[in-house]
Design an enzyme around this catalytic site. Structure first.
Site, PDB file in Angstrom:
ATOM      1  N   ALA A 160       0.810  -1.229   0.000  1.00  0.00           N
ATOM      2  CA  ALA A 160       0.000   0.000   0.000  1.00  0.00           C
ATOM      3  C   ALA A 160       0.837   1.269   0.000  1.00  0.00           C
ATOM      4  O   ALA A 160       0.318   2.343   0.278  1.00  0.00           O
ATOM      5  CB  ALA A 160      -0.930  -0.004   1.204  1.00  0.00           C
TER       6      ALA A 160
ATOM      7  N   ASP B  17      -0.550   4.022  -2.395  1.00  0.00           N
ATOM      8  CA  ASP B  17      -1.824   4.577  -1.928  1.00  0.00           C
ATOM      9  C   ASP B  17      -1.624   5.443  -0.692  1.00  0.00           C
ATOM     10  O   ASP B  17      -2.279   6.481  -0.535  1.00  0.00           O
ATOM     11  CB  ASP B  17      -2.814   3.454  -1.624  1.00  0.00           C
ATOM     12  CG  ASP B  17      -3.199   2.684  -2.875  1.00  0.00           C
ATOM     13  OD1 ASP B  17      -3.219   3.294  -3.963  1.00  0.00           O
ATOM     14  OD2 ASP B  17      -3.485   1.478  -2.771  1.00  0.00           O
TER      15      ASP B  17
END
Length: 294
Positions: A240, A243
């Protein structure tokens, strides 16, 4: 407020010493289910970084859908725009190796039913200080949301992942595009990040190319160019990182931080995330980000 029009997936994560090659079977040493999806990840990252966030998307009527909704809500994200549709929620099958690298297969599920922003979604977008978009929803839906942001005068931030051809009507509505170096090369055909940045700026106002351990490269049509080094850490799971970077960057921009400071804030958030396992489970709080800044 930051609005996120995007995907919500349940991540099915297998941890292995080395990812299998084609036709090969390997034994993993652990498995987890972790709420994720690029849209939900960015929403949670932005909320933990200190913003008021509204999520617009869809989940199925299965157990994964209920868990995804609860995870977003517990992170402080407004989920009134997260609709439930019949059928399964989106899932992502993720393999993470001992070096922290990953490979991902996404099955859209409920995300594939999103055809565009609803009337209520349009009202949320119009009240936003930034709109975050990714490409895990159908392209027509992403284009419609971007155009809604442009019409409302809301800055539109696009993560062009998974990498695919980008229609002009989408890029015409985008304020800032944030690909990683592989996505930038796929979009522009230029393998050198500086050349890819120049090519992107022929189509959008601003661009940031994330370069992993090499930091991030920023450019604008006004001629500004910046390179911000990455924070040196030992990566455990990079799932992640992008993001987290985008969510934190959106918060910094909404707070009108100078570009260099906004990039350092986002880089610090991403560096913290890669030191932890999972997607939504890895994202740092505002206090953690600020405490890690030099």
């Amino acid at each position: 407020m930051i609005s996120v029009f995007g995907s919500a997936n349940m991540d099915l994560v297998a941890y292995v010493s080395e990812a299998p090659k084609r036709g090969e079977t390997v034994t993993g040493h652990r498995f987890r289910t972790i709420p994720g999806g690029k849209g939900a990840n960015q929403a949670i990252a932005a909320a933990r970084a200190g913003a008021e966030v509204a999520f617009l998307g869809a989940v199925g009527d299965d157990g994964f859908g209920a868990e995804l909704r609860a995870t977003l809500s517990e992170a402080g994200v407004d989920v009134r725009g997260l609709r439930q549709v019949p059928g399964p929620s989106g899932i992502a099958h993720i393999v993470v190796d001992d070096a922290g690298g990953n490979s991902i297969i996404v099955v859209p599920g409920a995300n594939g039913t999103v055809t565009g922003p609803s009337g209520d979604d349009l009202a949320v977008i119009a009240r936003s200080e930034a709109l975050l978009l990714q490409l895990e929803l159908p392209m027509a839906a992403v284009v419609a949301a971007a155009e809604a942001g442009r019409v409302a005068g809301v800055p539109v931030i696009l993560t062009p992942a998974p990498a695919q051809p980008l229609p002009d009507e989408l890029l015409d509505a985008v304020t800032l595009i944030v690909p990683n170096e592989h996505e930038a090369a796929a979009i522009t055909g230029a393998t050198a990040p500086a050349a890819a940045l120049d090519a992107l700026l022929e189509r959008v106002e601003e661009a940031v190319i994330t370069l992993g351990s090499e930091g991030a490269l920023y450019g604008s049509r006004s001629g500004e160019r910046l390179r911000v080094p990455a924070v040196e850490v030992k990566a455990v799971d990079t799932t992640a990182a992008g993001d987290t970077f985008v969510g934190a960057l959106a918060v910094a921009r909404a707070e009108r931080l100078p570009v260099a400071d906004a990039l350092r804030f986002a880089s610090a958030a991403a560096a913290l995330s890669v030191q932890r396992e999972g997607a939504s489970t890895s994202m740092p709080t505002r206090w953690e980000i600020e405490d890690s800044l030099p």
